[in-house]
Each structure stands twice: as structure tokens, then as C-alpha cells.
Scaffold this motif. Structure first.
Motif, PDB file in Angstrom:
ATOM      1  N   ASP A 135       0.971  -1.243  -0.030  1.00  0.00           N
ATOM      2  CA  ASP A 135       0.140   0.059  -0.125  1.00  0.00           C
ATOM      3  C   ASP A 135       0.928   1.513   0.130  1.00  0.00           C
ATOM      4  OD1 ASP A 135      -2.551  -1.474   0.045  1.00  0.00           O
ATOM      5  OD2 ASP A 135      -2.607  -1.602   2.267  1.00  0.00           O
ATOM      6  N   ASN A 136       2.054   1.044  -0.843  1.00  0.00           N
ATOM      7  CA  ASN A 136       3.004   2.201  -0.795  1.00  0.00           C
ATOM      8  C   ASN A 136       3.395   2.742   0.580  1.00  0.00           C
ATOM      9  OD1 ASN A 136       2.807   2.312  -3.596  1.00  0.00           O
ATOM     10  ND2 ASN A 136       0.937   3.640  -3.523  1.00  0.00           N
ATOM     11  N   SER A 137       3.490   1.860   1.487  1.00  0.00           N
ATOM     12  CA  SER A 137       4.029   2.188   2.732  1.00  0.00           C
ATOM     13  C   SER A 137       5.448   2.582   3.107  1.00  0.00           C
ATOM     14  CB  SER A 137       3.506   1.185   3.849  1.00  0.00           C
ATOM     15  OG  SER A 137       4.352   0.089   3.362  1.00  0.00           O
ATOM     16  N   GLY A 138       6.262   2.034   2.164  1.00  0.00           N
ATOM     17  CA  GLY A 138       7.591   2.515   2.154  1.00  0.00           C
ATOM     18  C   GLY A 138       8.033   3.865   1.826  1.00  0.00           C
ATOM     19  N   ASN A 139       9.017   4.576   2.244  1.00  0.00           N
ATOM     20  CA  ASN A 139       9.564   5.879   2.018  1.00  0.00           C
ATOM     21  C   ASN A 139       9.692   5.582   0.496  1.00  0.00           C
ATOM     22  OD1 ASN A 139       9.189   7.283   3.967  1.00  0.00           O
ATOM     23  ND2 ASN A 139      11.573   7.643   4.554  1.00  0.00           N
ATOM     24  N   PRO A 140       9.444   6.802  -0.216  1.00  0.00           N
ATOM     25  CA  PRO A 140       9.410   6.708  -1.779  1.00  0.00           C
ATOM     26  C   PRO A 140      11.033   6.749  -2.232  1.00  0.00           C
ATOM     27  CG  PRO A 140       7.883   8.381  -1.205  1.00  0.00           C
ATOM     28  CD  PRO A 140       8.588   7.911  -0.027  1.00  0.00           C
ATOM     29  N   TYR A 141      11.227   6.127  -3.233  1.00  0.00           N
ATOM     30  CA  TYR A 141      12.634   6.294  -3.741  1.00  0.00           C
ATOM     31  C   TYR A 141      12.741   7.659  -4.706  1.00  0.00           C
ATOM     32  CZ  TYR A 141      13.038   1.025  -3.258  1.00  0.00           C
ATOM     33  OH  TYR A 141      12.567  -0.100  -2.768  1.00  0.00           O
ATOM     34  N   ALA A 142      13.780   8.325  -4.142  1.00  0.00           N
ATOM     35  CA  ALA A 142      13.989   9.465  -5.085  1.00  0.00           C
ATOM     36  C   ALA A 142      14.964   9.244  -5.918  1.00  0.00           C
ATOM     37  CB  ALA A 142      14.512  10.625  -3.869  1.00  0.00           C
ATOM     38  N   TRP A 143      14.472   9.754  -7.230  1.00  0.00           N
ATOM     39  CA  TRP A 143      15.289   9.414  -8.315  1.00  0.00           C
ATOM     40  C   TRP A 143      15.745  11.041  -9.113  1.00  0.00           C
ATOM     41  CZ3 TRP A 143      16.775   5.288 -11.310  1.00  0.00           C
ATOM     42  CH2 TRP A 143      16.407   4.038 -10.993  1.00  0.00           C
ATOM     43  N   PHE A 144      16.819  10.999  -9.768  1.00  0.00           N
ATOM     44  CA  PHE A 144      17.006  12.202 -10.627  1.00  0.00           C
ATOM     45  C   PHE A 144      18.039  11.606 -11.724  1.00  0.00           C
ATOM     46  CE2 PHE A 144      18.884  15.938 -12.219  1.00  0.00           C
ATOM     47  CZ  PHE A 144      17.960  17.017 -11.694  1.00  0.00           C
ATOM     48  N   VAL A 145      17.572  11.663 -13.136  1.00  0.00           N
ATOM     49  CA  VAL A 145      18.411  11.540 -14.341  1.00  0.00           C
ATOM     50  C   VAL A 145      18.771  12.703 -15.052  1.00  0.00           C
ATOM     51  CG1 VAL A 145      17.537   9.133 -14.145  1.00  0.00           C
ATOM     52  CG2 VAL A 145      16.184  10.963 -15.534  1.00  0.00           C
ATOM     53  N   SER A 146      19.839  12.983 -15.488  1.00  0.00           N
ATOM     54  CA  SER A 146      19.913  14.084 -16.144  1.00  0.00           C
ATOM     55  C   SER A 146      21.230  13.826 -17.043  1.00  0.00           C
ATOM     56  CB  SER A 146      20.465  15.129 -15.203  1.00  0.00           C
ATOM     57  OG  SER A 146      21.497  14.688 -14.214  1.00  0.00           O
ATOM     58  N   TYR A 147      21.639  14.964 -18.005  1.00  0.00           N
ATOM     59  CA  TYR A 147      22.585  15.135 -18.873  1.00  0.00           C
ATOM     60  C   TYR A 147      23.276  16.427 -18.709  1.00  0.00           C
ATOM     61  CZ  TYR A 147      20.408  17.669 -22.373  1.00  0.00           C
ATOM     62  OH  TYR A 147      19.584  18.827 -23.009  1.00  0.00           O
ATOM     63  N   ALA A 148      24.469  16.519 -19.183  1.00  0.00           N
ATOM     64  CA  ALA A 148      25.218  17.828 -19.095  1.00  0.00           C
ATOM     65  C   ALA A 148      26.250  18.041 -20.434  1.00  0.00           C
ATOM     66  CB  ALA A 148      25.995  18.295 -17.820  1.00  0.00           C
ATOM     67  N   LYS A 149      26.142  19.156 -21.004  1.00  0.00           N
ATOM     68  CA  LYS A 149      26.902  19.252 -22.169  1.00  0.00           C
ATOM     69  C   LYS A 149      27.680  20.683 -22.111  1.00  0.00           C
ATOM     70  CE  LYS A 149      24.045  17.001 -25.563  1.00  0.00           C
ATOM     71  NZ  LYS A 149      24.664  16.075 -26.556  1.00  0.00           N
ATOM     72  N   ASN A 150      29.233  20.786 -22.068  1.00  0.00           N
ATOM     73  CA  ASN A 150      29.947  21.930 -22.195  1.00  0.00           C
ATOM     74  C   ASN A 150      30.293  22.616 -23.566  1.00  0.00           C
ATOM     75  OD1 ASN A 150      32.199  20.655 -22.530  1.00  0.00           O
ATOM     76  ND2 ASN A 150      32.690  20.800 -20.475  1.00  0.00           N
ATOM     77  N   GLY A 151      30.781  23.681 -23.770  1.00  0.00           N
ATOM     78  CA  GLY A 151      31.251  24.128 -24.896  1.00  0.00           C
ATOM     79  C   GLY A 151      32.455  23.399 -25.377  1.00  0.00           C
ATOM     80  N   ALA A 152      33.201  22.728 -24.473  1.00  0.00           N
ATOM     81  CA  ALA A 152      34.352  21.782 -25.152  1.00  0.00           C
ATOM     82  C   ALA A 152      33.950  20.688 -25.627  1.00  0.00           C
ATOM     83  CB  ALA A 152      35.337  21.811 -23.884  1.00  0.00           C
ATOM     84  N   GLY A 153      32.812  20.276 -25.851  1.00  0.00           N
ATOM     85  CA  GLY A 153      32.521  19.095 -26.259  1.00  0.00           C
ATOM     86  C   GLY A 153      32.417  17.738 -25.277  1.00  0.00           C
TER      87      GLY A 153
END
Length: 486
Positions: free
Chosen positions: A427-445
């Protein structure tokens, strides 16, 4: 000779013949199998009779060998910064075997692999000179992930989208493989302690555990909708009532932010505000077959994902009623993913729709430093077109700039991401998992794709969010990757 003596003699002769047959069988047929048995102590003693080769990170060994006294094992495996790299190296124990890279490349590292032995070694029956395993791990990114996770239960993975090189793989809480490398009573006690620890420090959460990905899975659903043509762009309004009644039920799905503009929202807006109603309806409109097909091209449902350590199989379920399909649209029901898998999803989006096969070993060398195996970048699949990838990146940038992922902003750098909070337990009793997915690109390639999952059972439930718990960790990993000289 009377009848009784004759029978006794025949029986005794049969026993002798049986013993001779058994002895011959053991020597001729079972002998090699017994000699090669993993529990044959003579093999273990021989395995630890010489120093091992090493597992290398950025040109430096993170393993070693130490001479021992008072034991028939002459050397014991040692680890530099053991807890930092345990999810990469695994362990090599005189008693408990081997795991991870230590296990896969055991013969190279101990000099028994055919490619490390000369003809003279073979003729003399001796080990060759141990070889080394060179990894793709970037120590700066690894340290950023490990430091960011700290004492929390969680995992983090970073991938170079252009090559598939795994730059970091961390699982916490971690452990020191040196504590269980030997055969002393202290090693046995450490093993018992680690085995009984409820937080399971020896489990590789980044690679070998699956979790509901929550709202991070909305990227897969959005990719399917754009690629299939259900919507032509991330800025086209969707057909999405708010609230949304799950098909065949009276259950009304709402959004965490009741004030969010989720009714008929565009994909961009729906990702910014993480609108459950939009993606649940979108999954139903597409149908489970199309969502599964897209998930599978990203790597879901593959039972042979080797990096070279085999990853647990991420799963998109089948044979569901439409109400359950709706729940999969928000990464719930029976959707399961490893942190590695979610990093792969973002990596493909960042790389113009091309998924490069993830790997954490670049080459293997023999004792003379000559390459005996080179693992070059390889394309795994093409989940989406370049146009779909560009649109998704644009929407993910909006998530970071003005949506739910603002904690990962890096000045002067293109950062795109998606937050997630995944329910679990009865019944969703556990603390939720916290997720973060991302990408990063800089000017140097330089580019990097990241997935972070935090499972904090002690956190205040109302304060758990992907942006709050996992976002800062992802940011530090991305910064380390972009600033690294590796």
C-alpha cells in the motif's frame, strides 16, 4: 572348496574389481574435474601463491597484494579506497570467492589465463605473469557520487554518451573488500557482519538491484509518443484530462501539485511539472505494446546486459489491463529498472538517439603490458531519431531551468533532466525512492549522462523528492565529469 567359501571368494573378488574400476574412473575421468573444483584447497593455495595483477583507474591501481605470514596462502588481495571502488572491483577472497571485475578477470589477474602464460609456463605447469584490467572509471566522478550519497542507501551511475564509457558506479552503503580478503577469524567475523547487515552493503544497487523508476520513466513514454507520431512535438497540446480516471475503474489519478497546469498540457509542460495524468493517459493511448517496444530498445527486458559484469534485468511488464498500463506510464505498477538502465535512457537522448553499449573496462593487458583484449565503443541500439532526441533534450532543459529539477543547474552548461519519486511497499507504505536522471554538455565537447537513486528510510516522507535528495548529487557528478582532465 565348499560352497560358502566359494561364494565369499567371488564376492571379495567383485569388491576388489569394483574398487579398481572406481579408482581408474577417478583418475582417468573425474581427476581433472576434481583438480579444477573451486573447493579444491590446493587450487586456492596456488591461486594466492603469487602477487595479483591489478584493476586500474585513471592509470593508478586500486588493488594490490600483500605478503602474509602464518598461512599457506602466501598473498592476500588488498584494496586502495576499498569502499569507494567496491561496486567496480568486487572482492577476491581466499574463503568467499570472487565477484564483479575480480571474478570475471580472475584468471588474467592471477596469471592462469592462457593469454598470460608463455609456452615455458605451460610446459612447467606454472602461472604466467599476472595481467591488469584497465577501467573507464573517472576518479573525480566516482568520488563525487560516493561523497554525495554518503551514508544514504542509494546508487549512482555516470556514462559518457558518445562512447558508452562508465565514468562512475557507486552503491551505498559500501564496504571494504580488504576486510574479507583473507582467511583469518577476523575476516570470517567481518563476513558475518556484512552478511547480516540489514542495509546489504555487499549488494550492488547500481547494477544488480531494480527499483520502480517513478517519473523518470516518463521520458521513455514521451519518446514513444514522439517517435510513434502520437504527438508531433513536445509543444503540441496533449489530450489529457485532469484528473484522469483509470480505464475500467473509478480510480481518479491526480497530480502531486494540484495547481499545476496539467490538463491537456504539452509534453514540455508535463515534464516540467511531472504531470502524472498526462503520461498515464499517453501510455494508454499508445498501448502497452508500443511502450514496451520503446523501453526494450533502451535496454529494458534484456537478460544479457554485460558491462562486462552482468546487470540485473530491467522490466516493462506485459499482459496488463489498461488501468495498469496507465500506471506504467508514470513508472509504477510492475516497471522495474536499475540505476544503470535509467542512465542508459538519458545517455541515448543526449547522444542524438543513439545508445552506445555501456562498459566499464577499456582494455585488458598481460604481464608485459601488451593488450590482450580491447573493448572499443559499440552501438547498442537506435531507440529514437535525432529529431525526437533533440525535442526531448529541449524539454529536459526546461525541467532544469524552470521545472522540478532546478537543483541541478550549472551556470554556462546545458543541463537537461527529470526528477522522480517512486512509491513502493505494501500500500505504498515504504518511503519513496528519490530519482534524478540528467545529462550535461559544455562548450568544450564534453558530455555526461547521470542517474542517481536515493533510498532513505529515515527521511521525513513529506521532504523526499528527486530534486531535493538526488539532484545535488547528480549536479556534483556532472560538474566533476565536465571539469575532469581524464
Amino acid at each position: 572348496m565348499n560352497k560358502t567359501i566359494r561364494r565369499t571368494s567371488v564376492f571379495a573378488l567383485l569388491l576388489v574389481v569394483a574398487v579398481m574400476v572406481r579408482a581408474t574412473w577417478l583418475q582417468a575421468v573425474d581427476g581433472q574435474a576434481l583438480a579444477d573444483d573451486q573447493y579444491n584447497r590446493r587450487n586456492l593455495v596456488a591461486q594466492y601463491a603469487n602477487p595479483f595483477g591489478n584493476i586500474i583507474v585513471a592509470g593508478q591501481p586500486v588493488t594490490g597484494s600483500a605478503a602474509t605470514t602464518g598461512s599457506d596462502f602466501k598473498y592476500t588481495r588488498t584494496y586502495t579506497d576499498g569502499p569507494l571502488y567496491a561496486a567496480v572491483t568486487g572482492f577476491s577472497s581466499q574463503v568467499y570467492g570472487t565477484t564483479q571485475l575480480e571474478g570475471i578477470y580472475q584468471k588474467v589477474l592471477n596469471g592462469t589465463d592462457a593469454q598470460t602464460r608463455s609456452l615455458l609456463d605451460v610446459l612447467e605447469g606454472s602461472h604466467g605473469k599476472p595481467g591488469d584490467v584497465i577501467t573507464t572509471i573517472d576518479p573525480a566522478v566516482q568520488k563525487a557520487a560516493y561523497s554525495g550519497l554518503g551514508t544514504k542507501n542509494g546508487a549512482a551511475v555516470a556514462i559518457d554518451p558518445k562512447t558508452g564509457n562508465i565514468l562512475a558506479m557507486v552503491s551505498t552503503p559500501s564496504y571494504d573488500p580488504s576486510r574479507i580478503a583473507g582467511s583469518s577469524s577476523a575476516d570470517a567475523q567481518a563476513w558475518q557482519q556484512l552478511s547480516n547487515d540489514k542495509n546489504q552493503p555487499m549488494v550492488n544497487r547500481a547494477l544488480r538491484q531494480t527499483y520502480p523508476p517513478g517519473s523518470t520513466f516518463k521520458l521513455v513514454v514521451a519518446a514513444a509518443a514522439l517517435q510513434d507520431g502520437l504527438y508531433s512535438s513536445v509543444d503540441q497540446p496533449t489530450s489529457s484530462p485532469n484528473p484522469y480516471t483509470l480505464p475500467g475503474t473509478t480510480v481518479r489519478l491526480t497530480n502531486e501539485n494540484a495547481a499545476a497546469p496539467c490538463a491537456n498540457a504539452t509534453i514540455r509542460t508535463a515534464l516540467e511539472y511531472s504531470c502524472n495524468t498526462v503520461f498515464a493517459k499517453m501510455a494508454v493511448d499508445l498501448g502497452q505494446a508500443k511502450v514496451k517496444a520503446m523501453a526494450d530498445t533502451f535496454g529494458f527486458d534484456s537478460s544479457h546486459l554485460d558491462i562486462p559484469v552482468r546487470a540485473a534485468q530491467s522490466v516493462y511488464p506485459t499482459n496488463m489491463p489498461a488501468s495498469s498500463t496507465a500506471q506504467t506510464g508514470i513508472g509504477q505498477f510492475d516497471v522495474r529498472a536499475t540505476p544503470l538502465q535509467m542512465a542508459m535512457v538519458v545517455s541515448a537522448i543526449a547522444n542524438g538517439g543513439t545508445l552506445m553499449a555501456p562498459h566499464m573496462v577499456s582494455k585488458v593487458t598481460d604481464g608485459s603490458g601488451d593488450t590482450i583484449q580491447s573493448l572499443n565503443p559499440q552501438q547498442q541500439s537506435q531507440p529514437i531519431s535525432a529529431n525526437t532526441a533533440q525535442q526531448l533534450r529541449s524539454a529536459m532543459v526546461s525541467v532544469i531551468n524552470q521545472g522540478t529539477g532546478t537543483n541541478a543547474q550549472i551556470p554556462g552548461v546545458e543541463v537537461g533532466g527529470k526528477t522522480g519519486t517512486a512509491q513502493h511497499g505494501v500500500d505504498n507504505s515504504g518511503n519513496p525512492y528519490a530519482w534524478f536522471v540528467s545529462y550535461a554538455k559544455n562548450g568544450a565537447g564534453k558530455e555526461v549522462a547521470v542517474a542517481v537513486m536515493v533510498d532513505d528510510p529515515n527521511a521525513v516522507r513529506s521532504e523526499i523528492s528527486g530534486n531535493g535528495l538526488a539532484g545535488p548529487i547528480a549536479k556534483s557528478m556532472m560538474q566533476a565529469a565536465l571539469n575532469s582532465s581524464s
